[in-house]
Design an enzyme around this catalytic site. Structure first.
Site, PDB file in Angstrom:
ATOM      1  N   ASN A 111       0.835  -1.204   0.000  1.00 24.60           N
ATOM      2  CA  ASN A 111       0.000   0.000   0.000  1.00 24.60           C
ATOM      3  C   ASN A 111       0.868   1.251   0.000  1.00 24.60           C
ATOM      4  OD1 ASN A 111      -0.435   1.920   2.516  1.00 24.60           O
ATOM      5  ND2 ASN A 111       0.173  -0.085   3.338  1.00 24.60           N
ATOM      6  N   PHE A 115      -1.982   8.014   4.369  1.00 20.40           N
ATOM      7  CA  PHE A 115      -2.803   8.570   5.464  1.00 20.40           C
ATOM      8  C   PHE A 115      -4.067   9.259   4.944  1.00 20.40           C
ATOM      9  CE2 PHE A 115       0.990   9.337   8.639  1.00 20.40           C
ATOM     10  CZ  PHE A 115       1.114   7.967   8.805  1.00 20.40           C
ATOM     11  N   SER A 175       5.376   5.010   8.870  1.00 18.09           N
ATOM     12  CA  SER A 175       4.793   4.742   7.556  1.00 18.09           C
ATOM     13  C   SER A 175       5.779   5.178   6.481  1.00 18.09           C
ATOM     14  CB  SER A 175       3.477   5.506   7.377  1.00 18.09           C
ATOM     15  OG  SER A 175       3.060   5.455   6.022  1.00 18.09           O
ATOM     16  N   ASN A 177       4.932   5.961   3.526  1.00 21.21           N
ATOM     17  CA  ASN A 177       4.154   6.610   2.471  1.00 21.21           C
ATOM     18  C   ASN A 177       3.903   8.099   2.686  1.00 21.21           C
ATOM     19  OD1 ASN A 177       3.811   4.106   1.075  1.00 21.21           O
ATOM     20  ND2 ASN A 177       2.302   3.540   2.632  1.00 21.21           N
ATOM     21  N   THR A 178       4.449   8.659   3.761  1.00 22.09           N
ATOM     22  CA  THR A 178       4.418  10.103   3.984  1.00 22.09           C
ATOM     23  C   THR A 178       5.862  10.590   3.935  1.00 22.09           C
ATOM     24  OG1 THR A 178       2.414  10.039   5.336  1.00 22.09           O
ATOM     25  CG2 THR A 178       3.859  11.942   5.624  1.00 22.09           C
ATOM     26  N   LYS A 217       4.884   3.341  17.133  1.00 17.76           N
ATOM     27  CA  LYS A 217       4.945   2.297  16.103  1.00 17.76           C
ATOM     28  C   LYS A 217       6.196   2.483  15.257  1.00 17.76           C
ATOM     29  CE  LYS A 217       2.051  -0.285  12.896  1.00 17.76           C
ATOM     30  NZ  LYS A 217       0.663  -0.490  12.432  1.00 17.76           N
ATOM     31  N   ASN A 246       5.587  -1.744  11.507  1.00 19.24           N
ATOM     32  CA  ASN A 246       4.852  -1.242  10.358  1.00 19.24           C
ATOM     33  C   ASN A 246       5.243  -2.064   9.120  1.00 19.24           C
ATOM     34  OD1 ASN A 246       3.315   0.610   8.700  1.00 19.24           O
ATOM     35  ND2 ASN A 246       3.739   2.205  10.207  1.00 19.24           N
TER      36      ASN A 246
END
Length: 336
Positions: A111, A115, A175, A177-178, A217, A246
């Protein structure tokens, strides 16, 4: 059980469309008598962790119910805890679609959602309507357009708004993805963030007359040295728990598979051994000084037991839940 047939139908759809369809149905039944359609009776296996009593050691990981829309329906399936989010101060659409991909043969997902959520105020309103009697964790992050050096402000805004409603608060700094988010896991940036979060926790405890534990996390892609530094920081700042892990950027176990080259975080079975090894190393470093919530590739009782044997006090599922459905919850809670 009916889930293999449901899965076959859902897997005909684009992954995000399948998710949206499923949540559309869950939203319709959540908080209504029709929750009985998904309710499962699971044995009580209480676990005390972070000063809280969990009905059983199995939780739902963050990312599935980002806005807290289906807390009661998910709770009816037997989870001992549900972690909603990741939520940010302001609504944001996330990254461009497509941004969610199945690796069916590996039972994995990639993915790059980014967010996507409707903002913290919307999540709080959903939480107020819920009647779930398990432990509710709320996972918070920063908005994409907030500069990393100001990122701590976003976490503090979210903390202030959710504190009264959270069983525990999860700080997502891992994450992939940021842009820049994972830099908050290191050195001065991490110490600065944890100092601010701990001060805010103390202020909110005095204001609300209750203590809400904080868990951080972390990523599975940390080096040995980085992991030692993170563990040291968490202990020094009296953080209450750590969630490991994660998603991973590592593709070594899925080379040649369809979608393996998609950008984003890989979860599911290909992450299983990597996350368990991080838990084992983290447990040795922490030596019981704070609890670990183990997540990453749990898709069976054996996988859950391996996480606990490595040092986790609690475990969470996400991708395994997508591939195996509600029966996995009952199976793990019953036999763990």
């Amino acid at each position: 059980m009916y889930y293999p047939f449901v899965r076959k139908a859902l897997f005909q759809l684009d992954p995000e469309r399948a998710h949206e369809f499923t949540f559309q149905q869950l939203r319709r039944i959540t908080g209504t008598p029709f929750e009985a359609l998904v309710r499962q009776k699971v044995p009580a296996k209480p676990v005390n962790c972070m000063g809280l009593t969990f009905k059983n050691p199995l939780g739902l990981a963050a990312g599935l119910d980002k806005d807290g829309e289906c807390i009661d329906a998910l709770g009816a399936m037997g989870f001992g805890s549900i972690e909603i989010g990741t939520v940010t101060p302001r609504p944001q659409p996330g990254n461009d679609k497509p941004r969610l991909f199945r690796l069916v043969d590996a039972e994995g997902l990639i993915n790059r959602m980014g967010f996507n959520n409707l903002g913290v105020d919307n999540l709080v309103e959903n939480v107020k309507k819920a009647h779930y009697d398990g432990v509710l964790g709320i996972n918070i992050g920063k908005n994409k357009d907030t500069p990393v050096e100001q990122g701590k402000d976003d976490y503090l805004i979210c903390m202030e708004k959710i504190y009264a409603y959270a069983g525990y608060i999860a700080i997502n700094i891992s994450s992939p993805n940021t842009p820049g988010l994972r830099t908050l896991q290191y050195g001065e940036a991490l110490d600065d963030l944890l100092t601010a979060i701990k001060n805010k926790q103390n202020d909110l405890q005095a204001m609300h007359h209750k203590y809400v534990p904080i868990a951080v996390k972390i990523a599975p892609d940390l080096s040995e040295e980085e992991l030692i530094q993170v563990a040291d920081s968490l202990v020094r700042h009296n953080i209450d728990g750590v969630i490991a892990t994660n998603t991973t950027l590592d593709r070594s176990l899925v080379q040649g598979m369809k979608n393996c080259d998609q950008t984003g975080g890989l979860s599911g079975r290909p992450l299983q051994l990597k996350s368990t090894e991080i838990i084992r190393r983290l447990s040795l470093e922490l030596n019981g000084r704070l609890p670990i919530i183990g997540v990453g590739g749990i898709d069976s009782v054996i996988a859950a037991r391996e996480k606990i044997a490595a040092g986790a006090s609690l475990v969470q599922i996400y991708s395994g839940f997508i591939f195996k459905g509600p029966p996995l919850i009952k199976e793990i809670v019953t036999h763990i």
